[in-house]
Design an enzyme around this catalytic site. Sequence first.
Site, PDB file in Angstrom:
ATOM      1  N   LYS A 104     -37.158   4.156  58.257  1.00 14.01           N
ATOM      2  CA  LYS A 104     -38.448   4.835  58.310  1.00 14.01           C
ATOM      3  C   LYS A 104     -38.942   5.041  56.884  1.00 14.01           C
ATOM      4  O   LYS A 104     -38.157   5.374  55.981  1.00 14.01           O
ATOM      5  CB  LYS A 104     -38.276   6.172  59.030  1.00 14.01           C
ATOM      6  CG  LYS A 104     -39.557   6.976  59.244  1.00 14.01           C
ATOM      7  CD  LYS A 104     -39.236   8.212  60.069  1.00 14.01           C
ATOM      8  CE  LYS A 104     -40.454   9.093  60.298  1.00 14.01           C
ATOM      9  NZ  LYS A 104     -40.137  10.252  61.142  1.00 14.01           N
ATOM     10  N   SER A 200     -43.199   9.533  65.333  1.00  9.98           N
ATOM     11  CA  SER A 200     -43.353   9.103  63.949  1.00  9.98           C
ATOM     12  C   SER A 200     -42.258   8.184  63.426  1.00  9.98           C
ATOM     13  O   SER A 200     -42.367   7.680  62.319  1.00  9.98           O
ATOM     14  CB  SER A 200     -43.465  10.319  63.034  1.00  9.98           C
ATOM     15  OG  SER A 200     -42.251  10.996  62.920  1.00  9.98           O
ATOM     16  N   SER A 222     -38.909  13.064  66.709  1.00 13.16           N
ATOM     17  CA  SER A 222     -39.347  11.754  66.225  1.00 13.16           C
ATOM     18  C   SER A 222     -38.267  10.683  66.138  1.00 13.16           C
ATOM     19  O   SER A 222     -38.528   9.607  65.601  1.00 13.16           O
ATOM     20  CB  SER A 222     -40.015  11.911  64.855  1.00 13.16           C
ATOM     21  OG  SER A 222     -41.223  12.614  64.989  1.00 13.16           O
TER      22      SER A 222
END
Length: 567
Positions: A104, A200, A222
């Site tokens: 991420k 996210s 998330s």
Amino acid sequence: MKKVLLLLSVPAGLVAQGQVKKAAATFNVVEANIPEMRAAMEQGRITARELVALHLIRIGLYEDKLHAAITVNGNAIQEADELDRERIRGNVRGPLHGIPIALKDNIHTTNMPTTGGALAFAGFTPPYEATLVKNLREGGAVIIAKTGLTELANWVAGAPDPMPGNYNAVGRYGYNPYDPRPDPREATFDGRPALATGGSSSGIGTAASFWAGNVGSDTGGSIISPSNQNMLVGIRPTIGRVSRYGVIPITADHDTAGPMARTVTDAAIMLGALEGATPDPNDAATRTCTPPPGRDYTKFLRADGLKGARIGVPRVFYYDKVTLTGEEKPRGGLDAAQAKVMADAIAILKQQGAVIVDPADIPSYVDKDPKSNFLQWDYCSGGDQAKGKDETCSVDFKYGMKRDFNKWLASLGPSAPVKTLTELRQWNLDHAKAGAIKYGQSRLDISDQMDLEVDRARYEADHRKDLLLSRDKGIDGALKASQLDAILTPGASGAGLAARAGYPIIVVPFGLAPNAPTPSFPDGFNAKPAPFGVGFTGTACSEPRLIELAYGFEQATKRRVAPGSVP
């Protein structure tokens, strides 16, 4: 420009030599798991260079359709070459040796930018690497890309104009490979996906076999939500199981990083690689849990892991609607299709020898006192919960964001594009026409309103209440009342409670449910169904037991299907 760079990530000479074509003929990376990739390299059927190249080709072919990546590692082939040379010398670093993993884009890398999806950080390369990245590299992983995310892990814009999931100002929207089309409805026709990506931490590329697995971060769901939406296994670990040093924060009270993969086995392997052998001096929470010997979670991959397990079904809110004291409209519950999926899951658990305790409700969900009911004590998250309007919500997130984000900015030294949260907000206003704050920045605003000294007592009281309602009167209360190993929640719905408690939860792919939003899609759109998994939640440091349960369930069902949009 981004599309061109992605396609050029595979050296032309490699393709011309026919190496990739030959490798593709002997090994198919689509839906391949980590043990299969590792065995192929051990047997000489494929090299790390070829494995990485095959994944880069998939990115080149389908990235324009899915928008899974913000940055692709231009040196991935060279890093794989070095790992191949190490293998020839007899040095295999670990179970991820030569395996492509994505991160991420709020996780520090010093060879690629770390943007958080924020325009102010576009192109920014931090001065130090995240501890979890060092652990992955030491274990032999090739960090192939940085994934899309909701900007700053979804702490930019809440009410009145919430930022849609998986949107950020740098990479824009990501699309779900199970239905990679934009939302056609007039009110939401701004490019957002018709089938939500779940939050996210982008699981898009893992679902589409762009890489073997990815590392997400989770403050309020998330990891679990995008894993559920992309038919992946996601593990949100106990806070401290994985170091947060070098991960852009929301609040250290609830932040953690964790693995997202296509199988429980892959997620277990990744968790072991992410966890440090010893506590990280830069993250005191890493003393919370003791790693298993050798950080080897694969020993808990037991096909009979469900036999004799006591699993609770928290009916109130998760399965059945509930009308809370002082409210007129009911909350929660499942529709008929979702209820059918969960009934099937419970039946399979029983068939596998699990003891189902039904109901096993969360004590703070059934408390008649609104001041003691978790469902009536959310965290402040929008402009309507600014200072002076926040009596009925926890200030934990917005207070923690100002405290920890400013600490993180200070750790960057002189290279930081902005020095404080206040400066970021002003930068965004100054660059609004460039798209810096398409949906506003209400969450940044309410965080910056907090005075870290004046508001400390309020924050500490709210944090204690968060833990009381989510732990003693929450997960631990339910587990102890019925002597449970775990509770079973539908889809990603258990993510919020586990996140507030800082406890582990694992979601496992299982079924599909109609994607039928309100207002409905126009006639003829024919929305494809959404993935719908099941979650297993336990107490602090219970990852080994949860992995047993998740693996037993996965092996008894094997319901994951590959997305049809990316062959």
